[in-house]
Enzyme design. Structure first.
Site, PDB file in Angstrom:
ATOM      1  N   GLY A 102       0.842  -1.203   0.000  1.00  0.00           N
ATOM      2  CA  GLY A 102       0.000   0.000   0.000  1.00  0.00           C
ATOM      3  C   GLY A 102       0.866   1.237   0.000  1.00  0.00           C
ATOM      4  N   GLY A 153       2.705   3.453   1.577  1.00  0.00           N
ATOM      5  CA  GLY A 153       3.284   3.530   2.915  1.00  0.00           C
ATOM      6  C   GLY A 153       3.907   4.881   3.207  1.00  0.00           C
ATOM      7  CG  ASP A 209      11.199   6.577   7.706  1.00  0.00           C
ATOM      8  OD1 ASP A 209      10.680   6.401   6.579  1.00  0.00           O
ATOM      9  OD2 ASP A 209      12.402   6.875   7.854  1.00  0.00           O
ATOM     10  CG  ASP A 233       4.952  -3.868  -4.976  1.00  0.00           C
ATOM     11  OD1 ASP A 233       5.477  -4.966  -5.217  1.00  0.00           O
ATOM     12  OD2 ASP A 233       5.550  -2.947  -4.383  1.00  0.00           O
ATOM     13  CG  ASP A 252       6.773   2.982  -6.980  1.00  0.00           C
ATOM     14  OD1 ASP A 252       6.209   4.087  -7.134  1.00  0.00           O
ATOM     15  OD2 ASP A 252       6.396   2.154  -6.153  1.00  0.00           O
TER      16      ASP A 252
END
Ligand code: AMP
Ligand code: MG
Length: 490
Positions: A91, A93, A126, A253, A263
């Site tokens: 997902g 993040g 994080d 993904d 990405d």
């Protein structure tokens, strides 16, 4: 008037999907954001033309400290296969969809802040992105756009002094990314694996309605969608292979349903040619090496096909997958034909290419420099081909290859000047080599100087045009380039 970042449509597109698809939440503010880069050319296309100097709130908008009016940010849920293993929940993040924007031409784009803080999908992370990797993503998205390769775009980049721990202490940054949609194969896998077939159908219908409307009229719309995605994936990977781009983390993904490069992490462009080049130091088995990318495209399409099984005939899905190999081969042949300056492709040209690749591999010939130089091949006599010959250790092998190439050009009655012009439109002079990105990163991180980012972006927007100002960007990589290590850590 304050700059609002987006012209939100009355009805959102992704944001109108049911709550199963996402969690709504706001970005986590970042202290003292500084605008590192602003993509005026893209801003103009989106109708957001503005002078960033005149809008001090721009850095705060990109950092997520202020929300544009009407924004309703969300993080979407997906899953996917990472290095061949299924991970049930991934997902967004660290990315947040802050809203959708209607451009003057009527097109709608999703705007995403990458590095905007923790979300329910952050797992062990994080929620942040570091300046180093954000500069790489910003520059490479725009470099790919310059090369004419489908990609998500980058509209802006901000940096903050907030410390972020990776292998060492770094600082936070946010990239504002833009794409018609950031939906991935992994979104489909999530709803399939969780058994939520109602949402799976909603998602698939949504993708067809907005991006593949031609599939709706097919006898089997869902298999038709798979075929259309396979075609785009084949085309995309053929383009990557052509310019020597290695994605680095081709997990399912990270595969865009629109066939966009998505990405940017430990990507790399080939310097010296090595078919098995692994650009990601975390990829210990070479799963995502340059020469594996085409088959990995198919592997990921299998994941997508499996996710579509509850909606479509197995036979129809299998038939769609079976077409991938030939779609890729013809897309790649088309690229190679243009790279060689040929007008027609013949089956035997594979032989010409494989002999060339063998020689390039043996000599670690520079992928970009060699192809660019090939435009100057003298088909009359090898006397003038010394520069090309020097790329290779085995000079007699080059002479034999050159005779075969010359015969092929003769057969087409190829004219040197027009051939060179055509070749220079497909064989770039400038690509975002690791060491170029690294120099820009070092200046930005050490001295807070962002001029190298701006210069690189300007150069890479026109990678096929010789630009005197940027002659050094077209040079072979320096020795220290070998020592740059790029991993999943970002
Ligand atoms: P990537 O390898 O960057 O494509 O990311 C794989 C998954 O890990 C995605 O679900 C990301 O959102 C998540 N992720 C990566 N880095 C972080 C981070 N620093 N904080 C939270 N999630 C992250
Ligand atoms: Mg990812």
């Amino acid at each position: 008037m304050a700059f609002t970042l987006a012209n939100f449509p009355q009805t959102p597109r992704f944001g109108a999907l049911p709550p199963e698809f996402y969690t709504r939440l706001n970005p986590t503010p970042l202290p003292d954001p500084v605008l590192v880069a602003w993509n005026s050319e893209l801003a103009e296309k989106l109708g957001l033309h503005t002078d960033p100097q005149a809008h001090p709130d721009l850095a705060h908008l990109l950092a997520g400290n202020q929300l544009p009016e009407g924004a309703s940010p969300l993080a979407s849920v997906y899953s996917g296969h990472q290095f061949g293993t299924y991970v049930p929940q991934l997902g967004d993040g660290r990315a947040l969809l802050i809203g959708e924007h209607r451009a003057p031409d009527g097109e709608i784009y999703e705007l995403q802040l990458k590095g905007a803080g923790l979300t329910p999908y952050s797992r062990m992370g994080d929620g942040r992105a570091v300046l180093r990797s954000s500069i790489r993503e910003y520059l490479c998205s725009e470099a790919m756009q310059g090369l004419g390769i489908p990609t998500t775009r980058a509209l802006g980049l901000v940096s903050s002094p907030q410390p972020v721990w990776r292998e060492e202490l770094e600082t936070a940054a946010v990239v504002l990314r833009v794409a018609p949609t950031f939906v991935r194969f992994g979104h489909f896998e999530y709803f399939h694996r969780t058994g939520d077939h109602a949402s799976l159908r909603i998602l698939t219908d949504w993708v067809i309605t907005h991006f593949y409307p031609q599939c709706r009229d097919e006898p089997q719309p869902y298999a038709a969608l798979l075929l259309a995605v396979a075609e785009r994936t084949a085309q995309l990977i053929a383009r990557w292979q052509s310019v020597g781009f290695c994605h680095g983390v081709l997990n399912s993904d990270n595969m865009s349903i629109l066939g966009l490069t998505l990405d940017y992490g430990p990507f790399g462009f080939l310097d010296g040619f090595d078919a098995g080049h692994i650009c990601n130091h975390s990829d210990h088995t070479g799963r995502y090496a340059w020469h594996h990318q085409p088959e990995i495209g198919l592997w990921n399409l299998h994941c997508l096909a499996q996710a579509l099984l509850p909606l479509a005939d197995k036979e129809a899905l299998t038939a769609a997958l079976q077409q991938y190999q030939s779609m890729f081969e013809s897309a790649f042949a088309n690229q190679l034909r243009q790279k060689l300056g040929l007008v027609h492709w013949q089956e035997d040209d594979w032989n010409l290419v494989s002999r060339l690749l063998e020689m390039m591999q043996q000599s670690t010939a520079d992928w970009t420099l060699f192809w660019r130089a090939l435009a100057n091949f003298d088909a009359e006599s090898d006397l003038h081909n010394a520069k090309l010959r020097n790329f290779f250790i085995d000079r007699p092998a080059f002479d034999a290859w050159s005779a075969q190439y010359r015969a092929r050009l003769d057969q087409e009655h190829s004219i040197a000047s027009t051939r060179a012009e055509r070749m220079n439109r497909v064989n770039p002079l400038y690509v975002l080599r690791n060491h170029l990105a690294e120099s820009a990163i070092r200046e930005a991180v050490k001295s807070g100087n962002f001029t190298e980012i701006e210069r690189l972006q300007r150069c890479l927007a026109h990678p096929f045009e010789e630009q005197n100002e940027f002659a050094n960007y077209a040079a072979a990589p320096p020795d220290w380039a070998q020592e740059i290590s790029v991993s999943c850590s970002s």
